[in-house]
Structures are given as structure tokens and as C-alpha cells.
Design a protein around this motif. Structure first.
Motif, PDB file in Angstrom:
ATOM      1  N   THR A  31       7.802   5.705  -0.868  1.00  8.89           N
ATOM      2  CA  THR A  31       7.022   4.811  -1.722  1.00  8.89           C
ATOM      3  C   THR A  31       7.870   3.758  -2.428  1.00  8.89           C
ATOM      4  O   THR A  31       7.371   2.688  -2.766  1.00  8.89           O
ATOM      5  CB  THR A  31       6.261   5.633  -2.781  1.00  8.89           C
ATOM      6  OG1 THR A  31       7.185   6.427  -3.539  1.00  8.89           O
ATOM      7  CG2 THR A  31       5.251   6.555  -2.123  1.00  8.89           C
ATOM      8  N   SER A  32       9.135   4.028  -2.661  1.00  8.78           N
ATOM      9  CA  SER A  32       9.981   3.078  -3.395  1.00  8.78           C
ATOM     10  C   SER A  32      10.041   1.721  -2.716  1.00  8.78           C
ATOM     11  O   SER A  32      10.129   0.679  -3.366  1.00  8.78           O
ATOM     12  CB  SER A  32      11.412   3.620  -3.542  1.00  8.78           C
ATOM     13  OG  SER A  32      11.445   4.834  -4.232  1.00  8.78           O
ATOM     14  N   ILE A  33       9.985   1.719  -1.398  1.00  8.77           N
ATOM     15  CA  ILE A  33      10.207   0.514  -0.607  1.00  8.77           C
ATOM     16  C   ILE A  33       8.929  -0.296  -0.390  1.00  8.77           C
ATOM     17  O   ILE A  33       8.950  -1.354   0.258  1.00  8.77           O
ATOM     18  CB  ILE A  33      10.827   0.907   0.759  1.00  8.77           C
ATOM     19  CG1 ILE A  33      11.454  -0.303   1.474  1.00  8.77           C
ATOM     20  CG2 ILE A  33       9.786   1.569   1.661  1.00  8.77           C
ATOM     21  CD1 ILE A  33      12.732  -0.755   0.883  1.00  8.77           C
ATOM     22  N   VAL A  68       6.998   3.395   7.350  1.00  7.89           N
ATOM     23  CA  VAL A  68       5.986   4.414   7.563  1.00  7.89           C
ATOM     24  C   VAL A  68       5.924   5.307   6.325  1.00  7.89           C
ATOM     25  O   VAL A  68       6.942   5.569   5.696  1.00  7.89           O
ATOM     26  CB  VAL A  68       6.250   5.272   8.818  1.00  7.89           C
ATOM     27  CG1 VAL A  68       6.065   4.462  10.076  1.00  7.89           C
ATOM     28  CG2 VAL A  68       7.627   5.893   8.767  1.00  7.89           C
ATOM     29  N   CYS A  69       4.733   5.737   5.999  1.00  6.03           N
ATOM     30  CA  CYS A  69       4.543   6.635   4.863  1.00  6.03           C
ATOM     31  C   CYS A  69       3.200   7.318   5.084  1.00  6.03           C
ATOM     32  O   CYS A  69       2.153   6.824   4.663  1.00  6.03           O
ATOM     33  CB  CYS A  69       4.581   5.846   3.553  1.00  6.03           C
ATOM     34  SG  CYS A  69       5.189   6.772   2.132  1.00  6.03           S
ATOM     35  N   PHE A  70       3.205   8.451   5.789  1.00  8.18           N
ATOM     36  CA  PHE A  70       1.985   9.006   6.353  1.00  8.18           C
ATOM     37  C   PHE A  70       1.020   9.616   5.342  1.00  8.18           C
ATOM     38  O   PHE A  70      -0.187   9.505   5.490  1.00  8.18           O
ATOM     39  CB  PHE A  70       2.361  10.070   7.389  1.00  8.18           C
ATOM     40  CG  PHE A  70       3.105   9.535   8.577  1.00  8.18           C
ATOM     41  CD1 PHE A  70       2.498   8.655   9.444  1.00  8.18           C
ATOM     42  CD2 PHE A  70       4.420   9.907   8.811  1.00  8.18           C
ATOM     43  CE1 PHE A  70       3.161   8.160  10.559  1.00  8.18           C
ATOM     44  CE2 PHE A  70       5.110   9.416   9.912  1.00  8.18           C
ATOM     45  CZ  PHE A  70       4.485   8.543  10.785  1.00  8.18           C
ATOM     46  N   GLU A  71       1.522  10.293   4.316  1.00  5.84           N
ATOM     47  CA  GLU A  71       0.650  11.073   3.446  1.00  5.84           C
ATOM     48  C   GLU A  71       0.540  10.532   2.030  1.00  5.84           C
ATOM     49  O   GLU A  71      -0.159  11.098   1.203  1.00  5.84           O
ATOM     50  CB  GLU A  71       1.144  12.522   3.391  1.00  5.84           C
ATOM     51  CG  GLU A  71       1.017  13.266   4.720  1.00  5.84           C
ATOM     52  CD  GLU A  71      -0.431  13.489   5.127  1.00  5.84           C
ATOM     53  OE1 GLU A  71      -1.261  13.787   4.243  1.00  5.84           O
ATOM     54  OE2 GLU A  71      -0.726  13.360   6.332  1.00  5.84           O
ATOM     55  N   SER A  72       1.237   9.453   1.731  1.00  4.04           N
ATOM     56  CA  SER A  72       1.175   8.888   0.378  1.00  4.04           C
ATOM     57  C   SER A  72      -0.157   8.188   0.146  1.00  4.04           C
ATOM     58  O   SER A  72      -0.918   7.912   1.089  1.00  4.04           O
ATOM     59  CB  SER A  72       2.333   7.907   0.167  1.00  4.04           C
ATOM     60  OG  SER A  72       2.317   6.916   1.175  1.00  4.04           O
ATOM     61  N   GLU A  73      -0.445   7.900  -1.111  1.00  3.85           N
ATOM     62  CA  GLU A  73      -1.707   7.244  -1.460  1.00  3.85           C
ATOM     63  C   GLU A  73      -1.493   5.754  -1.684  1.00  3.85           C
ATOM     64  O   GLU A  73      -0.436   5.328  -2.129  1.00  3.85           O
ATOM     65  CB  GLU A  73      -2.267   7.867  -2.736  1.00  3.85           C
ATOM     66  CG  GLU A  73      -2.581   9.362  -2.594  1.00  3.85           C
ATOM     67  CD  GLU A  73      -3.048   9.965  -3.904  1.00  3.85           C
ATOM     68  OE1 GLU A  73      -3.398   9.211  -4.830  1.00  3.85           O
ATOM     69  OE2 GLU A  73      -3.059  11.199  -4.008  1.00  3.85           O
ATOM     70  N   ASP A 112       0.843  -1.196   0.000  1.00  5.06           N
ATOM     71  CA  ASP A 112       0.000   0.000   0.000  1.00  5.06           C
ATOM     72  C   ASP A 112       0.882   1.251   0.000  1.00  5.06           C
ATOM     73  O   ASP A 112       2.110   1.161   0.037  1.00  5.06           O
ATOM     74  CB  ASP A 112      -0.959   0.009   1.201  1.00  5.06           C
ATOM     75  CG  ASP A 112      -0.234  -0.071   2.535  1.00  5.06           C
ATOM     76  OD1 ASP A 112       0.993   0.180   2.583  1.00  5.06           O
ATOM     77  OD2 ASP A 112      -0.891  -0.393   3.547  1.00  5.06           O
ATOM     78  N   HIS A 113       0.239   2.394  -0.079  1.00  6.80           N
ATOM     79  CA  HIS A 113       0.942   3.684  -0.084  1.00  6.80           C
ATOM     80  C   HIS A 113       2.073   3.683  -1.121  1.00  6.80           C
ATOM     81  O   HIS A 113       3.238   3.881  -0.789  1.00  6.80           O
ATOM     82  CB  HIS A 113       1.491   4.000   1.309  1.00  6.80           C
ATOM     83  CG  HIS A 113       0.417   4.233   2.330  1.00  6.80           C
ATOM     84  ND1 HIS A 113      -0.245   5.436   2.448  1.00  6.80           N
ATOM     85  CD2 HIS A 113      -0.129   3.404   3.261  1.00  6.80           C
ATOM     86  CE1 HIS A 113      -1.143   5.346   3.424  1.00  6.80           C
ATOM     87  NE2 HIS A 113      -1.102   4.136   3.918  1.00  6.80           N
ATOM     88  N   THR A 114       1.691   3.500  -2.369  1.00  2.00           N
ATOM     89  CA  THR A 114       2.674   3.399  -3.457  1.00  2.00           C
ATOM     90  C   THR A 114       2.781   4.671  -4.291  1.00  2.00           C
ATOM     91  O   THR A 114       3.589   4.716  -5.215  1.00  2.00           O
ATOM     92  CB  THR A 114       2.311   2.228  -4.391  1.00  2.00           C
ATOM     93  OG1 THR A 114       0.993   2.439  -4.935  1.00  2.00           O
ATOM     94  CG2 THR A 114       2.340   0.897  -3.660  1.00  2.00           C
ATOM     95  N   ILE A 115       1.991   5.693  -3.962  1.00  2.00           N
ATOM     96  CA  ILE A 115       2.001   6.940  -4.717  1.00  2.00           C
ATOM     97  C   ILE A 115       2.448   8.071  -3.799  1.00  2.00           C
ATOM     98  O   ILE A 115       1.850   8.318  -2.751  1.00  2.00           O
ATOM     99  CB  ILE A 115       0.615   7.281  -5.297  1.00  2.00           C
ATOM    100  CG1 ILE A 115       0.104   6.114  -6.131  1.00  2.00           C
ATOM    101  CG2 ILE A 115       0.691   8.560  -6.137  1.00  2.00           C
ATOM    102  CD1 ILE A 115       0.953   5.766  -7.304  1.00  2.00           C
ATOM    103  N   HIS A 116       3.505   8.772  -4.189  1.00  2.00           N
ATOM    104  CA  HIS A 116       4.097   9.826  -3.356  1.00  2.00           C
ATOM    105  C   HIS A 116       3.106  10.936  -3.079  1.00  2.00           C
ATOM    106  O   HIS A 116       2.289  11.305  -3.926  1.00  2.00           O
ATOM    107  CB  HIS A 116       5.322  10.407  -4.079  1.00  2.00           C
ATOM    108  CG  HIS A 116       6.265  11.142  -3.194  1.00  2.00           C
ATOM    109  ND1 HIS A 116       5.989  12.387  -2.679  1.00  2.00           N
ATOM    110  CD2 HIS A 116       7.491  10.807  -2.727  1.00  2.00           C
ATOM    111  CE1 HIS A 116       7.003  12.785  -1.931  1.00  2.00           C
ATOM    112  NE2 HIS A 116       7.935  11.851  -1.940  1.00  2.00           N
ATOM    113  N   CYS A 117       3.177  11.469  -1.856  1.00  2.00           N
ATOM    114  CA  CYS A 117       2.333  12.607  -1.497  1.00  2.00           C
ATOM    115  C   CYS A 117       2.740  13.844  -2.298  1.00  2.00           C
ATOM    116  O   CYS A 117       3.878  13.969  -2.751  1.00  2.00           O
ATOM    117  CB  CYS A 117       2.418  12.889   0.000  1.00  2.00           C
ATOM    118  SG  CYS A 117       4.095  13.140   0.634  1.00  2.00           S
TER     119      CYS A 117
END
Length: 246
Positions: free
Chosen positions: A227-229, A241-246, A115-120
Motif C-alpha cells: 500500500t505504501s507505493i 500488484v496488491c491483491f487483498e488490500s482495500e 487505489d488499494h491504499t489500505i493494508h489487508c
């Protein structure tokens, strides 16, 4: 784990995912392209993010309407099948790594394995940086933090509250004061900084250049961001952790 072992594991596990889902022979096109800074991160308040200074580009792969990304210094354009992605030379070709990582992220997002694969974008990076402060307090109390990779919003917010040192490989940053913190050399100062820190906060783009192997199997917590990881974090069972990415 060596770089060779790392990329062999990622390729083997991704191949299993493709086979288990019976998509290895699909004639699905995977498109990867270099995003412009505005496409990748939008209009941000601060202008010293690596992608805005031209030190990195973002590749974006699309698979059946789902997207995966990878930060890299080796821009590439590709259109082909999943089988062709599995044939890429990850050890000797940086372009191939970016294509593979972004594609793996897109496919695993489609299969609900990442999940969260698109940068904020726009205000997202600033909001993300602010959220690291309560997160660190809640999970680690008052740690000494080693930030791996120059990420200005995270750096500024954490440095205002915690003891922090930052490692980077960009010669434009190394030795310079950034938000009152001297940026140290990612290789020359590695041992000292890692031994000093209670926790390592590491950019996920290390998966693209192979330096991630320096932060695996350490005797302290390592937390990856970005998002790369996304897909590799699932395969390698890494904290992320990736708080604001989609």
C-alpha cells in the motif's frame, strides 16, 4: 534517478494535483498516526511479518474520510494542512517521508488517482501470498524471482514453485533460512541477485526509505507490491500488484 530527484518529483507532482484540484488553501486537517499491529494487519496466522516483529510501523493519514498508509521505521504524529505537508523535508527527515507518503496516498485515493491504499488484514496476507503464484505463471511463465523485502507469505508461496532469492536489510533476517531460502544482504548481495533474476518483486515500502531508486530503470521488469507505493506508482508509472488490500 537519485533520491533527491525522486522526492522532488513526487513533491512537484503532488503539488500539481493539489493546485489543479484547488485544494491547496483548504483548512483540511491531515491526521497521521502510528497504527498498532492489530489495527494495521489484524490477527494473522503467522507472526513473522515485519510489522508484528516491531521492525516497522504503519502510518495512516486521513483526508476527508479517505485513508492512505505508509510503512516506515520512523513513527510520527501530525495534524495540519496540505500546504504544510508540501513544506516537509523529504530528503533529510524520515519522519517527514512517512507523513508525506501516507498523506499523498490518502489524497490521491480521495481523488480517484490511486487505489488499494489500505493494508489487508487477518486472512488477507495469506490469501495475497497464494495469489502471487498464478499471477507469476500467467504473466511471466517460469521466472527466476528476486524478492526485495522479507514478506513471509509471498516468500513461502513463491519459493515452493519458482527459483527465488530474497534480499533484506534487517540483520535479524540476513543470513538466516526463511522457508528454506537463505535471506541475502540487500546491499552486499544486490548486484549478484539482481543480475541473476528475470523479474524483481519489490516491496513498496522502499518508497519511504529511498532505496526504491535502486529498482528504477532496471533492464528487466520490476513489480511493486503493498500500500505504501499506491500514489507514487501512479506518478512514476510503476507496475504494482496488491491483491487483498482495500
Amino acid at each position: 534517478m537519485t533520491e533527491d530527484q525522486l522526492y522532488n518529483k513526487l513533491k512537484d507532482e503532488f503539488e500539481k494535483i493539489i493546485i489543479n484540484n484547488n485544494i491547496q488553501a483548504d483548512l483540511v486537517l491531515i491526521k497521521s498516526r502510528s497504527l498498532s499491529p492489530e489495527e494495521a494487519i489484524g490477527i494473522t496466522e503467522r507472526k513473522d511479518f515485519p510489522i508484528l516483529t516491531g521492525k516497522e510501523v504503519m502510518l495512516q493519514a486521513e483526508y476527508q474520510g479517505f485513508y492512505g498508509q505508509a510503512f516506515t521505521d520512523a513513527p510520527s504524529i501530525f495534524s495540519g494542512t496540505l500546504s504544510q505537508i508540501l513544506e516537509l523535508d523529504l530528503m533529510n527527515d524520515n519522519h517527514s517521508r512517512g507523513l508525506f507518503i501516507s498523506t499523498m496516498n490518502a489524497v490521491m485515493r480521495k481523488l480517484d488517482l490511486a487505489d488499494h491504499t489500505i493494508h489487508c488484514k487477518n486472512d488477507g496476507p495469506e490469501l495475497c501470498g497464494k495469489q502471487f503464484v498464478p499471477y507469476m505463471k500467467d504473466h511471466y511463465n517460469n521466472p527466476k524471482i528476486a524478492l526485495i523485502g522479507y514478506q513471509p507469505s509471498i516468500l513461502e508461496n513463491l519459493a515452493a514453485v519458482f527459483d527465488l532469492r530474497v534480499l533484506d536489510l534487517n540483520p535479524d533476517n540476513v543470513g538466516q533460512l526463511r522457508y528454506c531460502i537463505k535471506v541475502e544482504h540487500g546491499i552486499n548481495d544486490y548486484d549478484e541477485v539482481i543480475n541473476w533474476a528475470d523479474i524483481i518483486l519489490c516491496t513498496g515500502s522502499t518508497i519511504c526509505n529511498g532505496t526504491i531508486v535502486n529498482f528504477l530503470n532496471l533492464n528487466k521488469d520490476v513489480l511493486f507490491f503493498g500500500t505504501s507505493i499506491a500514489g507514487a506508482a501512479t506518478i512514476l508509472e510503476l507496475k504494482r500488484v496488491c491483491f487483498e488490500s482495500e
